[in-house]
Design a protein around this motif. Sequence first.
Motif, short mmCIF file in Angstrom:
data_model
loop_
_atom_site.label_atom_id
_atom_site.label_comp_id
_atom_site.label_asym_id
_atom_site.label_seq_id
_atom_site.Cartn_x
_atom_site.Cartn_y
_atom_site.Cartn_z
N PHE A 53 0.83 -1.20 0.00
CA PHE A 53 0.00 0.00 0.00
C PHE A 53 0.86 1.26 0.00
N LEU A 54 1.95 1.26 0.75
CA LEU A 54 2.86 2.41 0.75
C LEU A 54 3.49 2.59 -0.63
N ALA A 55 3.79 1.48 -1.29
CA ALA A 55 4.32 1.55 -2.66
C ALA A 55 3.27 2.14 -3.61
N LEU A 56 2.01 1.76 -3.40
CA LEU A 56 0.93 2.34 -4.21
C LEU A 56 0.90 3.86 -4.06
N LEU A 57 1.09 4.35 -2.86
CA LEU A 57 1.10 5.79 -2.63
C LEU A 57 2.27 6.45 -3.36
N GLN A 58 3.42 5.78 -3.36
CA GLN A 58 4.59 6.33 -4.05
C GLN A 58 4.36 6.41 -5.55
N ILE A 59 3.78 5.36 -6.09
CA ILE A 59 3.53 5.33 -7.54
C ILE A 59 2.49 6.37 -7.92
N SER A 60 1.42 6.47 -7.13
CA SER A 60 0.38 7.46 -7.44
C SER A 60 0.95 8.87 -7.34
N ALA A 61 1.82 9.12 -6.35
CA ALA A 61 2.43 10.44 -6.21
C ALA A 61 3.32 10.76 -7.41
N ALA A 62 4.09 9.76 -7.86
CA ALA A 62 4.98 9.97 -9.00
C ALA A 62 4.18 10.26 -10.27
N LEU A 63 3.13 9.46 -10.50
CA LEU A 63 2.32 9.66 -11.71
C LEU A 63 1.62 11.01 -11.70
N LEU A 64 1.06 11.38 -10.56
CA LEU A 64 0.38 12.67 -10.46
C LEU A 64 1.37 13.82 -10.63
N ASN A 65 2.51 13.70 -10.00
CA ASN A 65 3.50 14.78 -10.04
C ASN A 65 4.09 14.97 -11.42
N LEU A 66 4.09 13.93 -12.23
CA LEU A 66 4.65 14.02 -13.58
C LEU A 66 3.66 14.57 -14.60
N LEU A 67 2.43 14.82 -14.17
CA LEU A 67 1.48 15.44 -15.08
C LEU A 67 1.93 16.86 -15.40
N PRO A 68 1.86 17.29 -16.66
CA PRO A 68 2.29 18.64 -17.03
C PRO A 68 1.26 19.69 -16.65
N VAL A 69 0.90 19.71 -15.38
CA VAL A 69 -0.11 20.64 -14.86
C VAL A 69 0.60 21.71 -14.05
N PRO A 70 0.27 22.98 -14.25
CA PRO A 70 0.91 24.04 -13.47
C PRO A 70 0.81 23.79 -11.97
N GLY A 71 1.93 23.95 -11.29
CA GLY A 71 1.98 23.69 -9.86
C GLY A 71 2.53 22.33 -9.51
N LEU A 72 2.64 21.43 -10.50
CA LEU A 72 3.18 20.09 -10.28
C LEU A 72 4.57 20.00 -10.93
N ASP A 73 5.32 19.00 -10.51
CA ASP A 73 6.69 18.86 -11.01
C ASP A 73 6.73 18.58 -12.51
#
Length: 256
Positions: free
Chosen positions: A166-186
């Motif tokens: 489950f902790l790995a799921l959180l890491q993957i979801s954070a990485a995928l969300l953060n890599l979106l080319p949306v202003p305010g995200l990485d």
Amino acid sequence: MTFASTQRSRSEDRRISPVFWVLLAVLGTSAWALSTGYGTAGFGVFLFVVSGWVVSLCLHEYAHARTALHGGDITVGAKGYLTLNPLKYANVFLSLVLPIVMVILGGIGLPGGAVWIERHRVQGRLKHSLISAAGPLTNVLFAAALLIPLSAGWVTNLNLGSAMAFLALLQISAALLNLLPVPGLDGYGIVEPWLSYKTRRSIEPFAPYGVFAVFALLWEPRVNRLFFDAVYNVIELFGVNGNAAGYGYALFRFWT
């Protein structure tokens, strides 16, 4: 200021915070409790996941700051960003409180804004992109560090293995969300240096709302299903059954 005092100041700027050591202690203790069957499994999973999630947030922001330091922003040390202390973040609510709340409410690894990089000190578009990419890459490495032992069969305890999944799921979801080319995200921070000045200025007013827009979209059932299908697919690429993460989330919500 003497040379010795300058060196001492720099050493203090990079000394690991006691707060981070406490987080590691909670993470290690909860992992031991789960592996030995000590205490309540649900509460143990909750402590393991929350402490592990905050540790990953610290490492994520440390990666940004450390890369910025090597890129030219020498102010990150004085701001406390190299101490791994989450209380030093520019916005504690967005960087720490909101991500924890999102994990508790929806099991989503929601990224948040954290360290303030003085971008004018960094020269070169590639350096700017690398600073933004360093955080999500840390989440990917953290997920791999959790999933590889599970895939290799090194973790035999069901509760601990589910908590790690489950902790790995959180890491993957954070990485995928953060890599979106949306202003305010990485993800946007990676591509922004390569955009024209006019384009960057036109997008800039929307940057504070990017995270909240992503959050709103995730509450749409179809978007949520597609997103988590992608997350579970990544977990299964490591040879780990996605049901383990689901069971870990069920244990995590021990109050239900």
